[in-house]
Scaffold this motif. Structure first.
Motif, mmCIF file in Angstrom:
data_model
loop_
_atom_site.group_PDB
_atom_site.id
_atom_site.type_symbol
_atom_site.label_atom_id
_atom_site.label_comp_id
_atom_site.label_asym_id
_atom_site.label_seq_id
_atom_site.Cartn_x
_atom_site.Cartn_y
_atom_site.Cartn_z
ATOM 1 N N ILE A 175 4.394 10.770 -6.625
ATOM 2 C CA ILE A 175 4.772 9.303 -6.712
ATOM 3 C C ILE A 175 6.045 9.144 -7.564
ATOM 4 O O ILE A 175 6.776 8.194 -7.269
ATOM 5 C CB ILE A 175 3.440 8.640 -7.414
ATOM 6 C CG1 ILE A 175 2.370 8.787 -6.382
ATOM 7 C CG2 ILE A 175 3.830 7.017 -7.579
ATOM 8 C CD1 ILE A 175 1.013 8.074 -7.016
ATOM 9 N N PHE A 193 -3.484 13.438 -1.955
ATOM 10 C CA PHE A 193 -3.843 12.622 -2.660
ATOM 11 C C PHE A 193 -3.125 11.940 -3.516
ATOM 12 O O PHE A 193 -1.882 12.522 -3.646
ATOM 13 C CB PHE A 193 -5.056 13.281 -3.589
ATOM 14 C CG PHE A 193 -4.725 14.136 -4.547
ATOM 15 C CD1 PHE A 193 -4.494 13.774 -5.994
ATOM 16 C CD2 PHE A 193 -4.293 15.548 -4.243
ATOM 17 C CE1 PHE A 193 -4.231 14.650 -6.901
ATOM 18 C CE2 PHE A 193 -3.734 16.470 -4.988
ATOM 19 C CZ PHE A 193 -3.768 16.013 -6.632
ATOM 20 N N CYS A 194 -3.331 11.105 -4.321
ATOM 21 C CA CYS A 194 -2.152 10.307 -5.171
ATOM 22 C C CYS A 194 -2.122 11.000 -6.757
ATOM 23 O O CYS A 194 -3.048 10.890 -7.697
ATOM 24 C CB CYS A 194 -2.966 8.875 -5.600
ATOM 25 S SG CYS A 194 -2.858 7.955 -4.435
ATOM 26 N N ILE A 254 -3.697 3.812 1.894
ATOM 27 C CA ILE A 254 -4.438 3.838 0.638
ATOM 28 C C ILE A 254 -3.856 2.715 -0.358
ATOM 29 O O ILE A 254 -2.738 2.770 -0.614
ATOM 30 C CB ILE A 254 -4.632 5.079 -0.230
ATOM 31 C CG1 ILE A 254 -5.552 4.841 -1.470
ATOM 32 C CG2 ILE A 254 -2.941 5.697 -0.727
ATOM 33 C CD1 ILE A 254 -6.100 6.318 -2.212
ATOM 34 N N ILE A 298 3.610 8.820 0.301
ATOM 35 C CA ILE A 298 3.280 9.956 -0.464
ATOM 36 C C ILE A 298 3.265 11.311 0.368
ATOM 37 O O ILE A 298 2.508 11.517 1.252
ATOM 38 C CB ILE A 298 2.249 9.699 -1.418
ATOM 39 C CG1 ILE A 298 2.140 8.464 -2.086
ATOM 40 C CG2 ILE A 298 1.665 11.060 -2.074
ATOM 41 C CD1 ILE A 298 1.020 8.039 -2.895
ATOM 42 N N CYS A 356 -5.140 4.005 -5.138
ATOM 43 C CA CYS A 356 -4.332 5.126 -5.400
ATOM 44 C C CYS A 356 -4.418 5.260 -6.646
ATOM 45 O O CYS A 356 -4.363 6.563 -7.209
ATOM 46 C CB CYS A 356 -2.859 5.065 -4.662
ATOM 47 S SG CYS A 356 -1.610 6.157 -5.088
ATOM 48 N N LYS A 360 -11.389 10.982 0.554
ATOM 49 C CA LYS A 360 -10.502 10.259 1.316
ATOM 50 C C LYS A 360 -9.787 11.406 2.041
ATOM 51 O O LYS A 360 -8.872 10.947 2.961
ATOM 52 C CB LYS A 360 -9.541 9.819 -0.182
ATOM 53 C CG LYS A 360 -8.354 9.222 0.342
ATOM 54 C CD LYS A 360 -8.644 7.769 1.180
ATOM 55 C CE LYS A 360 -7.278 7.049 1.688
ATOM 56 N NZ LYS A 360 -7.805 5.871 2.521
ATOM 57 N N ASP A 392 0.928 -1.233 -0.137
ATOM 58 C CA ASP A 392 0.030 -0.102 0.027
ATOM 59 C C ASP A 392 0.787 1.195 0.024
ATOM 60 O O ASP A 392 2.059 1.346 0.195
ATOM 61 C CB ASP A 392 -0.812 0.214 1.193
ATOM 62 C CG ASP A 392 -1.891 -1.155 1.288
ATOM 63 O OD1 ASP A 392 -2.401 -1.411 0.216
ATOM 64 O OD2 ASP A 392 -1.996 -1.744 2.271
ATOM 65 N N PHE A 393 0.079 2.460 -0.442
ATOM 66 C CA PHE A 393 0.735 3.843 -0.295
ATOM 67 C C PHE A 393 0.389 4.224 1.244
ATOM 68 O O PHE A 393 -0.655 3.715 1.567
ATOM 69 C CB PHE A 393 0.383 4.513 -1.466
ATOM 70 C CG PHE A 393 1.125 4.150 -2.764
ATOM 71 C CD1 PHE A 393 2.319 4.745 -3.061
ATOM 72 C CD2 PHE A 393 0.253 3.558 -3.602
ATOM 73 C CE1 PHE A 393 3.016 4.306 -4.211
ATOM 74 C CE2 PHE A 393 1.032 3.070 -4.659
ATOM 75 C CZ PHE A 393 2.217 3.471 -5.254
ATOM 76 N N LEU A 452 -0.374 8.091 2.704
ATOM 77 C CA LEU A 452 -0.634 9.579 2.213
ATOM 78 C C LEU A 452 -0.470 10.275 3.479
ATOM 79 O O LEU A 452 -1.046 10.118 4.499
ATOM 80 C CB LEU A 452 -2.198 9.795 1.848
ATOM 81 C CG LEU A 452 -2.562 9.285 0.235
ATOM 82 C CD1 LEU A 452 -3.980 9.305 -0.067
ATOM 83 C CD2 LEU A 452 -1.697 10.164 -0.665
ATOM 84 N N GLN A 511 -7.514 6.566 -8.111
ATOM 85 C CA GLN A 511 -7.984 7.778 -7.666
ATOM 86 C C GLN A 511 -7.130 8.683 -8.710
ATOM 87 O O GLN A 511 -7.621 9.787 -9.357
ATOM 88 C CB GLN A 511 -7.458 8.295 -6.281
ATOM 89 C CG GLN A 511 -7.582 9.752 -5.686
ATOM 90 C CD GLN A 511 -7.089 10.175 -4.443
ATOM 91 O OE1 GLN A 511 -5.847 9.904 -4.214
ATOM 92 N NE2 GLN A 511 -7.879 10.128 -3.444
#
Length: 321
Positions: free
Chosen positions: A184, A178-179, A92, A174, A97, A80, A11-12, A14, A100
């Protein structure tokens, strides 16, 4: 774990907007209020245009879809963001990600070309008013709208395919809310030069083509307005495109500042402020810009309210009898 598995399955995280506890208490309330205004404003705009027959014109056809895009645009990001601010869970998923990111790029690119279509509509209305009904036919407006969504889909697909080739051999944290593409790319441990060029070409082409269309349209509009003899005529002509011009200026200034630069010039603080503005604030402002500065929309609101009041009165009379 292999690099491929680590890249595709983990996972990432945020990190959000700020570590300040004071701001973490204020921002959720502020963003929630903005999101509610966005939902109510854009939904209200779509309903007013649909309910008032006098607004069933090409300009308001495009404006309906602009409200729809703004509503979706904000919904992709804001819920989110609110979750991250209100809870300690900042994770996320990889799929979440990239979903999104895909939605964000698609809607942003589609909105750019939709605004270009609206500027062309204003050009035809002011510069070729006699041919307006023929040129801006239902079929042509539908083609412009379809083209906007197709270009958005193409941009988003290319963006995701490029980003999917990245490998992450470091923690996928990140530093954003948000992504987005730039933060990234910073996390990747492989060479991103070619990917940056491809993304830059597609994003730059989208912005440049739409900007050239908008600029050309408004240069012709300005030339036509200056030829009008009466002051009232000039004011009336300019008022028909003032709201659109303001909306375009606000959106494009933020997008150009954020994206038309290489990733090595990425600045967390400045980019986050600009990102908040065009992902959360602008979708809220657009229905206000197009309604408060537009007499036709104001009149339509009054007509719809009077119609509803008349319907209620008729129902009461019927029930009393």
């Amino acid at each position: 774990m292999s690099t491929w598995n680590y890249t595709k399955e983990s996972d990432f995280i945020l990190m959000g907007l700020t570590d300040s506890k004071e701001l973490q208490l204020v921002l959720p309330v502020l963003f929630l209020l903005m999101y509610l205004v966005t939902v109510l404003g854009n939904t209200g705009m779509m309903l007013i245009i649909r309910l008032d027959a006098r607004l069933h014109t090409p300009m308001y056809f495009f404006l309906t879809h602009l409200s729809f895009l703004d509503l979706c645009y904000s919904t992709v990001i804001t819920p989110k963001t609110l979750q991250n601010l209100l809870t300690s869970n900042k994770i996320i998923s990889f799929i979440g990600c990239f979903t999104q990111m895909y939605g964000f790029v698609l809607l942003a690119a589609a909105e750019c070309f939709l605004l270009a279509s609206m500027s062309y509509d204003r050009y035809v209305a002011i510069c070729n008013p006699l041919h307006y009904p023929v040129i801006m036919s239902t079929r042509f407006c539908s083609a412009l709208l379809t083209g906007s969504y197709m270009i958005g889909t193409l941009d988003a697909t290319v963006n995701i395919l490029c980003m999917n080739t990245l490998y992450f051999c470091r923690p996928k944290v990140i530093h954003h809310f948000f992504c987005d593409t730039s933060p990234i790319l910073v996390l990747s441990c492989n060479d991103t030069h070619n990917i940056e060029i491809i993304i830059f070409i597609f994003a730059g082409s989208t912005l440049m083509v739409s900007l050239i269309t908008i600029s050309s349209s408004y240069m012709s509009i300005l030339s036509t307005i200056l030829k009008i003899n009466s002051t009232s005529g000039k004011h009336k002509a300019f008022s028909t495109c003032a709201s659109h011009l303001l909306g375009v200026t606000v959106l494009y200034s933020n997008i150009i500042f954020t994206y038309l630069k290489p990733s090595n010039s990425y600045s967390l603080g400045k980019d986050q402020v600009a990102s908040v503005f065009y992902t959360i604030v602008i979708p809220m402002l657009n229905p206000l810009i197009y309604s408060l500065r537009n007499k036709e929309v104001k009149n339509a609101v009054h007509r719809v309210i009077k119609k509803q009041e008349g319907s209620r009165l008729q129902i009461r009379v019927t029930l009393s009898n």
